[in-house]
Design an enzyme around this catalytic site. Structure first.
Site, mmCIF file in Angstrom:
data_model
loop_
_atom_site.group_PDB
_atom_site.id
_atom_site.type_symbol
_atom_site.label_atom_id
_atom_site.label_comp_id
_atom_site.label_asym_id
_atom_site.label_seq_id
_atom_site.Cartn_x
_atom_site.Cartn_y
_atom_site.Cartn_z
ATOM 1 N N ILE A 781 0.859 -1.185 0.000
ATOM 2 C CA ILE A 781 0.000 0.000 0.000
ATOM 3 C C ILE A 781 0.893 1.232 0.000
ATOM 4 O O ILE A 781 1.569 1.522 0.989
ATOM 5 C CB ILE A 781 -0.945 0.002 1.210
ATOM 6 C CG1 ILE A 781 -1.865 -1.224 1.181
ATOM 7 C CG2 ILE A 781 -1.768 1.277 1.245
ATOM 8 C CD1 ILE A 781 -2.779 -1.329 2.369
ATOM 9 N N ASP A 782 0.929 1.923 -1.095
ATOM 10 C CA ASP A 782 1.809 3.080 -1.268
ATOM 11 C C ASP A 782 0.942 4.314 -1.494
ATOM 12 O O ASP A 782 0.444 4.552 -2.593
ATOM 13 C CB ASP A 782 2.747 2.853 -2.451
ATOM 14 C CG ASP A 782 3.827 3.932 -2.538
ATOM 15 O OD1 ASP A 782 3.781 4.877 -1.729
ATOM 16 O OD2 ASP A 782 4.706 3.809 -3.413
#
Length: 908
Positions: A781-782
């Site tokens: 999750i960026d």
């Protein structure tokens, strides 16, 4: 003949060149028409064989006489122009060799033609000055030429060669109505009649002969011959049409034959009962001046003189399509008015191609597909019945497909097949769905500011009739709209009699309201400072008088009459209650009367004011409106037998379901009576009305304000100030042997719940497993990445990608990366899904879920704040100590891991 043609061509060419030298360009066709007119008006000119200025001026005089006699309609507009041009050439023929050659060539042709036998001229006296017959036509047999020469003039239709000419006596020229006779003959000229057995010679401009020499004839004899030909032609046409009508009557079995003078339509009668044959071209009755209506239907059928049927196919008239399109848009495809138009069109012969064109033009794309599917289904059922009957009308013929896709093939259908196509198409139309509100167009009919009320009602009734089929069916609805959609002036006139009369009464009441009335209302409203609507609403209201002076026109606060400023005070008499003194009864404080008898308690409002009625509150009586601190001894009970003491809200509050539980102040403070504790419960009426009261316990040693925990269940709840929303039940407090070493509660608020929701932050990277088109991918999750990136190693080789011109920049950089050629469907464990087009980059250590995906998942990031910390401290939490009153609870917060045994969010 060839020599004459060459001479004539040379003459025309020389004449054009001669005019060109004068700066005038003319066409050979125009010159031919001009010399035709010269021959008609001056038949002597070709026979003299000489062209000079004297004879040419005689031609001009003939032109002027013809113009004065018959008017400008009978003479070409260019006749005088060409006459003047040729006159100038003749005047200067000596000075111009080219003009001299043209004049000499013309005289030579005229002299050669003048030597022709007069007997031959009698057969060609109707020929043009410059003959336009081809060589083939001139080579015809003499008998054929004789037949052609006996034909009527070229501006009237040719007669059948098989018909015999009647030799009636010549009428007296003085008794002939020339204009009427010519008009009657012109009425029978119809270019759409079927071909005849013999046709007039073609008008061949490229192979014209030399001018034929006309014999000198008496103009009176020539006119007599033309009159006899016209009368003979009219009689034959009347006989021809009457025979056609009688033949049609005999074919249909109807023995009643109309008279020969009655000219009717010659369309063929349909073979199938109930099938209306489309009307073809109409003939004109000699006693009427009306012209035939325009043929607007695609397939028509006419009969020629020999009984042979001729079918024609024409396009739809634009007015028909426009009317049907307007009805579909305003009233809907299945409205009675729209269906009536469709049925009127369907009464004629429409091919499957015509039906498809009509439906596609007036319906939307979706409705057209629905109609087409229903039409094909109806055609399949009809084709099955036809197969059982053995008539050969299959599905391709009904739908106009396959070998019958051509319009020419569909035109030859049997009338019975047209009837089956009509039934299938109209039934498919009736199955179209009803869209929107059918009455929306009716409610949109509003009266204009200057429109008469009767015209407005007429538009309303017309629209209602088109929507409901019959205006009487919705008369009540129309009456309601006639009042609501009327302008303010008509509404004011109708309002007092709205429920006392019908629609005709409305019209009678508003019959005098016109533009002048509207103008007067506007002026009156402007002078009074009101709108027209307010002026009409207030003009019938009787404003009461002033409470001080009793006069009308102002209120008591604006009264300037000071006569009653200090009125004399009345002295009370003997008290009617106790009969002991002179005071008012409501001020009597005696317990017994003058006889010593006890007096009943006071009846009425006394100092508390009027008793609260049912409209004073939505919840009950306002028992506590003061925001000052009150003790428990000031609380009231609803009735002598009530177990609880009423708790009221001290402020006006609005609760919504999204707000969750909220605390409401009551203005009541502790402590409670000795050896008791309090239990806060909700009232039954509050729960029914959508307000949930959470139970609570009031400790005996609590000295703070009693507060109520409340929540709106499903809708917005308004709690006015002073409303009874909860009750306090006092219960006995039982002492136990266990001693608690803790200070008194005092004025602290709600205790701790021993639960602290947190999101643990670990050293592990937040990863997420998603499925792209059914294949699982694990990614990081960026939140700093704009787009989702999949590493090349995890990307399936058979999934297509496309090179882009975008540069991806982050910690590193990728120039012209590849991107998925199509949108992929992502899906998580909880069946949430969406569409993305990820980028594919080689040598990437991990997949990255970017904001394009996280925004669709509606992921939010939260962090603790000072408000949450203050709430925890207010609930008794001491950092470093356990939770609870005894501070012996858990020392570490409980992480929120969610429910693992079911889908969705939540903890309960």
């Amino acid at each position: 003949m060839g020599q004459e043609l060459s001479q004539h061509e040379l003459y025309v060419e020389q004449l054009k060149k001669a005019l060109k030298t004068r700066g005038v360009k003319v066409k050979g066709n125009d010159l031919l028409k001009f010399f035709d007119f010269v021959k008609d008006t001056c038949p002597w000119f070709p026979q003299e064989g000489t062209i000079d200025i004297k004879r040419w001026r005689r031609v001009g005089d003939c032109f002027q006489d013809y113009y004065n006699t018959f008017g400008p309609e009978k003479i070409p507009v260019t006749a005088f122009s060409y006459w003047n041009l040729i006159k100038d050439l003749i005047d200067k023929k000596e000075a111009d060799p080219q003009v001299m050659a043209a004049v000499t060539q013309t005289e030579k042709i005229l002299k050669v033609s003048s030597q022709t036998d007069l007997r031959d001229n009698s057969h060609n006296k109707d020929m043009d000055l410059i003959s336009l017959e081809s060589d083939d036509e001139e080579a015809k047999a003499p008998s054929e030429k004789m037949t052609m020469s006996n034909k009527s003039p070229k501006k009237y239709p040719a007669m059948l060669a098989s018909q015999n000419n009647n030799t009636d006596k010549d009428p007296d020229l003085s008794e002939v109505d020339w204009d009427g006779l010519e008009d009657e003959a012109a009425k029978y000229h119809n270019p759409d009649w079927p071909p005849f057995l013999s046709r007039p010679p073609p008008y061949n401009r490229t192979a014209a002969t030399a001018p034929a020499v006309m014999a000198v004839v008496n103009p009176k004899e020539e006119l007599k011959e033309k009159i006899s030909q016209l009368e003979e032609q009219i009689k034959l046409e009347e006989l021809h049409q009457s025979l056609i009508i009688r033949l049609q009557k005999l074919k249909t079995g109807n023995e009643r034959v109309t008279s020969s003078g009655n000219i009717e339509s010659h369309s063929r009668t349909p073979k199938w009962p109930g099938q209306c044959l489309p009307k073809g071209k109409y003939l004109i009755n000699k006693n009427t001046e009306e012209y035939p209506p325009k043929d607007i239907f695609p397939v028509t059928e006419t009969m020629d003189g020999q009984g042979q049927a001729w079918r024609h196919h024409n396009g739809f008239d634009f007015t028909v399509i426009k009317e049907l399109k307007t009805a579909v848009s305003q009233y809907g495809a299945t409205a009675p008015y729209t269906l009536a138009i469709v049925e009127s069109i369907a009464d004629n012969w429409l091919t499957p191609t015509d039906w498809n064109t009509l439906v596609r033009a007036v319906l939307s794309g979706g409705d057209h597909l629905i109609w087409k599917s229903e039409f094909f289904e109806n055609c399949r059922d009809t084709a099955k019945r036809n197969q059982q009957a053995g008539n050969g009308w299959d599905f391709d013929m009904l739908t106009g497909s396959g070998n019958y896709a051509n319009t020419d093939a569909q035109m030859q259908y049997d009338p019975g097949l047209f009837a089956q196509i009509q039934a299938a198409a109209t039934n498919a139309w009736r199955k179209l769905p009803v869209k929107g509100d059918p009455g929306a167009s009716l409610t949109g009919v509003k009266q204009g500011p200057d429109e008469p009320f009767a015209d407005f009602v007429h538009r309303l009734i017309t629209t209602a009739g088109r929507i409901f089929g019959n205006a009487e069916a919705g008369v009540d609805y129309v009456k309601q709209l006639a009042y609501e959609n009327a302008n303010p002036a008509c509404q004011a006139a109708i309002r007092p009699y709205r429920k006392k009369t019908d629609l005709t009464g409305y019209i009678r009441l508003c019959s005098d309201i016109g533009p002048s009335y509207q103008q007067g209302l506007a002026m009156a409203a402007a002078f009074s400072g009101q709108t027209v609507k307010d002026l009409l609403n207030n003009k019938n209201k009787d404003r009461g008088g002033c409470f001080k002076c009793g006069k009308k026109g102002h209120f008591a606060k604006d009264c300037r009459d000071h006569s009653n400023k200090n009125p004399e005070s009345k002295v009370p008499g003997l008290c009617p209650r106790c009969k002991r003194g002179k005071h008012w009864a409501n001020e009597c404080k005696s317990k017994t009367d003058s006889q010593g008898n006890p007096l009943p308690p006071h009846q009425g409002n006394r100092d508390e004011g009027p008793a609260p009625g049912p409209e004073a509150s939505l919840w009950g009586s306002q028992l506590c409106s003061s925001q000052q601190q009150q003790s428990i001894s000031k609380l009231n009970r609803a009735s002598p037998g009530s177990a609880g003491l009423d708790l009221c809200s001290t402020t006006h509050t609005v609760l919504t379901p999204e707000m969750g539980p909220q605390t409401l102040a009551t203005g009541v403070y502790g402590p409670l009576p000795p050896n008791t504790f309090g239990l806060i419960l909700g009232r039954g009426s509050t729960t029914v009305k959508g307000l949930q009261i959470y139970p609570g316990v009031i400790d005996n040693d609590y000295t703070g304000e009693f507060k109520i925990m409340a929540r709106a269940i499903s809708s917005i709840i308004t709690i006015p100030q002073g409303e009874r929303i909860a009750q306090l039940v006092l219960l006995p407090l039982l002492r136990t042997a266990h001693k608690i070493q803790h200070p008194y509660r005092g004025d602290k608020n709600f205790g701790s719940s021993d639960i602290f929701w947190v999101q643990p932050i670990t050293h592990q990277k937040p990863s997420l497993v998603l499925w792209l088109d059914g294949k699982a991918f694990t990614g990081l999750i960026d939140t700093g990445a704009d787009v989702t990136i999949i590493k090349q190693e995890d990307w399936p080789s058979h999934w297509p990608t496309t090179e882009t011109l975008t540069n991806l920049r982050g910690i590193g950089q990728s120039n012209n990366p590849r991107q998925s050629s199509k949108y992929l469907t992502w899906k998580d464990k909880e069946n949430n899904s969406g569409l993305i087009k990820p980028f594919v980059i080689p040598n990437l250590p991990v997949n990255l879920w970017g904001r394009d995906l996280l925004s669709q998942m509606k992921i939010m990031m939260c962090s603790p704040n000072d408000i949450v910390t203050a709430q925890m401290l207010a609930q008794g939490y001491s950092p470093g100590k356990g939770l609870g009153k005894r501070e012996d609870g858990i020392l570490q917060p409980i992480p929120n891991s969610g429910q693992l045994d079911r889908k969705g969010f939540g903890n309960f």
